[in-house]
Design a protein around this motif. Sequence first.
Motif, PDB file in Angstrom:
ATOM      1  N   UNK A   1       0.843  -1.203   0.000  1.00 35.90           N
ATOM      2  CA  UNK A   1       0.000   0.000   0.000  1.00 35.90           C
ATOM      3  C   UNK A   1       0.874   1.248   0.000  1.00 35.90           C
ATOM      4  N   UNK A   2       0.505   2.199  -0.792  1.00 34.46           N
ATOM      5  CA  UNK A   2       1.288   3.439  -0.879  1.00 34.46           C
ATOM      6  C   UNK A   2       1.109   4.248   0.393  1.00 34.46           C
ATOM      7  N   UNK A   3       2.170   4.768   0.934  1.00 34.27           N
ATOM      8  CA  UNK A   3       2.101   5.576   2.150  1.00 34.27           C
ATOM      9  C   UNK A   3       1.476   6.925   1.835  1.00 34.27           C
ATOM     10  N   UNK A   4       0.555   7.352   2.706  1.00 31.73           N
ATOM     11  CA  UNK A   4      -0.102   8.647   2.502  1.00 31.73           C
ATOM     12  C   UNK A   4       0.858   9.775   2.802  1.00 31.73           C
ATOM     13  N   UNK A   5       0.990  10.703   1.894  1.00 29.80           N
ATOM     14  CA  UNK A   5       1.866  11.849   2.086  1.00 29.80           C
ATOM     15  C   UNK A   5       1.174  13.109   1.632  1.00 29.80           C
ATOM     16  N   UNK A   6       1.638  14.218   2.134  1.00 25.96           N
ATOM     17  CA  UNK A   6       1.163  15.525   1.693  1.00 25.96           C
ATOM     18  C   UNK A   6       2.387  16.370   1.435  1.00 25.96           C
ATOM     19  N   UNK A   7       2.486  16.940   0.265  1.00 25.88           N
ATOM     20  CA  UNK A   7       3.710  17.651  -0.052  1.00 25.88           C
ATOM     21  C   UNK A   7       3.414  18.870  -0.890  1.00 25.88           C
ATOM     22  N   UNK A   8       4.346  19.794  -0.901  1.00 30.82           N
ATOM     23  CA  UNK A   8       4.310  20.935  -1.805  1.00 30.82           C
ATOM     24  C   UNK A   8       5.351  20.706  -2.887  1.00 30.82           C
ATOM     25  N   UNK A 111      -5.053  13.957 -12.032  1.00 28.85           N
ATOM     26  CA  UNK A 111      -5.380  13.050 -10.944  1.00 28.85           C
ATOM     27  C   UNK A 111      -5.364  11.615 -11.467  1.00 28.85           C
ATOM     28  N   UNK A 112      -5.071  10.695 -10.568  1.00 34.35           N
ATOM     29  CA  UNK A 112      -5.015   9.276 -10.920  1.00 34.35           C
ATOM     30  C   UNK A 112      -5.275   8.479  -9.652  1.00 34.35           C
ATOM     31  N   UNK A 113      -5.571   7.194  -9.770  1.00 32.93           N
ATOM     32  CA  UNK A 113      -5.749   6.397  -8.555  1.00 32.93           C
ATOM     33  C   UNK A 113      -4.552   6.535  -7.625  1.00 32.93           C
ATOM     34  N   UNK A 114      -4.797   6.963  -6.402  1.00 32.34           N
ATOM     35  CA  UNK A 114      -3.733   7.128  -5.419  1.00 32.34           C
ATOM     36  C   UNK A 114      -3.067   8.478  -5.424  1.00 32.34           C
ATOM     37  N   UNK A 115      -3.424   9.371  -6.363  1.00 30.52           N
ATOM     38  CA  UNK A 115      -2.811  10.702  -6.444  1.00 30.52           C
ATOM     39  C   UNK A 115      -3.905  11.742  -6.692  1.00 30.52           C
ATOM     40  N   UNK A 116      -3.933  12.769  -5.842  1.00 26.08           N
ATOM     41  CA  UNK A 116      -4.903  13.850  -6.029  1.00 26.08           C
ATOM     42  C   UNK A 116      -4.179  15.183  -5.970  1.00 26.08           C
ATOM     43  N   UNK A 117      -4.443  16.037  -6.948  1.00 20.09           N
ATOM     44  CA  UNK A 117      -3.812  17.352  -7.033  1.00 20.09           C
ATOM     45  C   UNK A 117      -4.793  18.445  -6.636  1.00 20.09           C
ATOM     46  N   UNK A 118      -4.279  19.480  -6.000  1.00 14.93           N
ATOM     47  CA  UNK A 118      -5.097  20.634  -5.635  1.00 14.93           C
ATOM     48  C   UNK A 118      -4.256  21.890  -5.839  1.00 14.93           C
ATOM     49  N   UNK A 119      -4.923  22.972  -6.259  1.00 15.46           N
ATOM     50  CA  UNK A 119      -4.233  24.213  -6.604  1.00 15.46           C
ATOM     51  C   UNK A 119      -4.574  25.294  -5.594  1.00 15.46           C
ATOM     52  N   UNK A 165      -7.236   7.334   2.773  1.00 14.67           N
ATOM     53  CA  UNK A 165      -6.061   7.655   3.580  1.00 14.67           C
ATOM     54  C   UNK A 165      -4.754   7.358   2.865  1.00 14.67           C
ATOM     55  N   UNK A 166      -4.779   6.458   1.872  1.00  7.85           N
ATOM     56  CA  UNK A 166      -3.542   6.137   1.157  1.00  7.85           C
ATOM     57  C   UNK A 166      -3.390   6.956  -0.126  1.00  7.85           C
ATOM     58  N   UNK A 167      -4.222   7.976  -0.311  1.00  2.00           N
ATOM     59  CA  UNK A 167      -4.099   8.855  -1.472  1.00  2.00           C
ATOM     60  C   UNK A 167      -3.095   9.960  -1.180  1.00  2.00           C
ATOM     61  N   UNK A 168      -2.155  10.126  -2.063  1.00  2.00           N
ATOM     62  CA  UNK A 168      -1.167  11.196  -1.932  1.00  2.00           C
ATOM     63  C   UNK A 168      -1.784  12.509  -2.412  1.00  2.00           C
ATOM     64  N   UNK A 169      -1.668  13.549  -1.606  1.00  2.00           N
ATOM     65  CA  UNK A 169      -2.191  14.872  -1.962  1.00  2.00           C
ATOM     66  C   UNK A 169      -1.023  15.753  -2.381  1.00  2.00           C
ATOM     67  N   UNK A 170      -1.091  16.265  -3.598  1.00  2.00           N
ATOM     68  CA  UNK A 170      -0.049  17.151  -4.112  1.00  2.00           C
ATOM     69  C   UNK A 170      -0.620  18.559  -4.254  1.00  2.00           C
ATOM     70  N   UNK A 171      -0.020  19.508  -3.560  1.00  2.00           N
ATOM     71  CA  UNK A 171      -0.486  20.890  -3.563  1.00  2.00           C
ATOM     72  C   UNK A 171       0.422  21.715  -4.467  1.00  2.00           C
ATOM     73  N   UNK A 172      -0.193  22.397  -5.444  1.00  2.00           N
ATOM     74  CA  UNK A 172       0.554  23.187  -6.412  1.00  2.00           C
ATOM     75  C   UNK A 172       0.290  24.663  -6.176  1.00  2.00           C
TER      76      UNK A 172
END
Length: 219
Positions: A1-8, A111-119, A165-172
């Motif tokens: 399972x992919x580890x949940x992370x939040x990053x800029x 966006x893709x399974x396991x990855x979500x982008x937000x602006x 919970x295992x979805x990575x959130x990428x903030x742009x």
Amino acid sequence: MQRSTTRRPPVHDDHTHHGDHHSRRDASSPEIRAQALEDLLVAKGLADPERIDAIIQRYEHDIGPMIGANLVARAWLDPDLHRRLLSDADAVLADMDIRGAEIEHIEVKANAPGVHNVVVCTLCSCYPWALLGLPPNWYKSPEYRARAVREPRAVLAEMGLVLDTDTEVRVWDSSSETRFLVLPERPAGTQGWSAERLATLVTRDSMIGVARAGDPTGP
């Protein structure tokens, strides 16, 4: 399972937001002047505030975002266009003769399974007007600009988008040099749909990343 992370993303070297930005709040600010004019017209009985609000809502949610929505729908149907948007969105927009305010340089994040982008735009409210229409008030609010970076998962949940919970959130973080557009995932159950029909599922909020594309089984 992919580890949940939040990053800029990496910090912009020149995130100064110089030029025609929207953080000014002095008397010469276009927003302040427009609000003053609206207040005057309403006070004199020359304008109906409910009608003004209805027009703004229409441009925010219906008319304004349709250029971006049509682009997303076409990318869902055309793998080559999807690839080109991710690699060089500026060239795609130029080829399609899509021009206008604040899209001098656009990056598209899918966006893709396991990855979500937000602006977000942390310093002011840089926003791709020519693709998404009028920016919503919440996008310009200090609370969203600060919290979307610090606690994006909580902000998204408050706006109705609960991620696994295992979805990575990428903030742009948008700037005066670069604006971002989120390419939401294509909803299931839309096989055989035309680009025009698919575009009706693509909302402004889904292209900012605070919502998913619409439900094809909905009203």
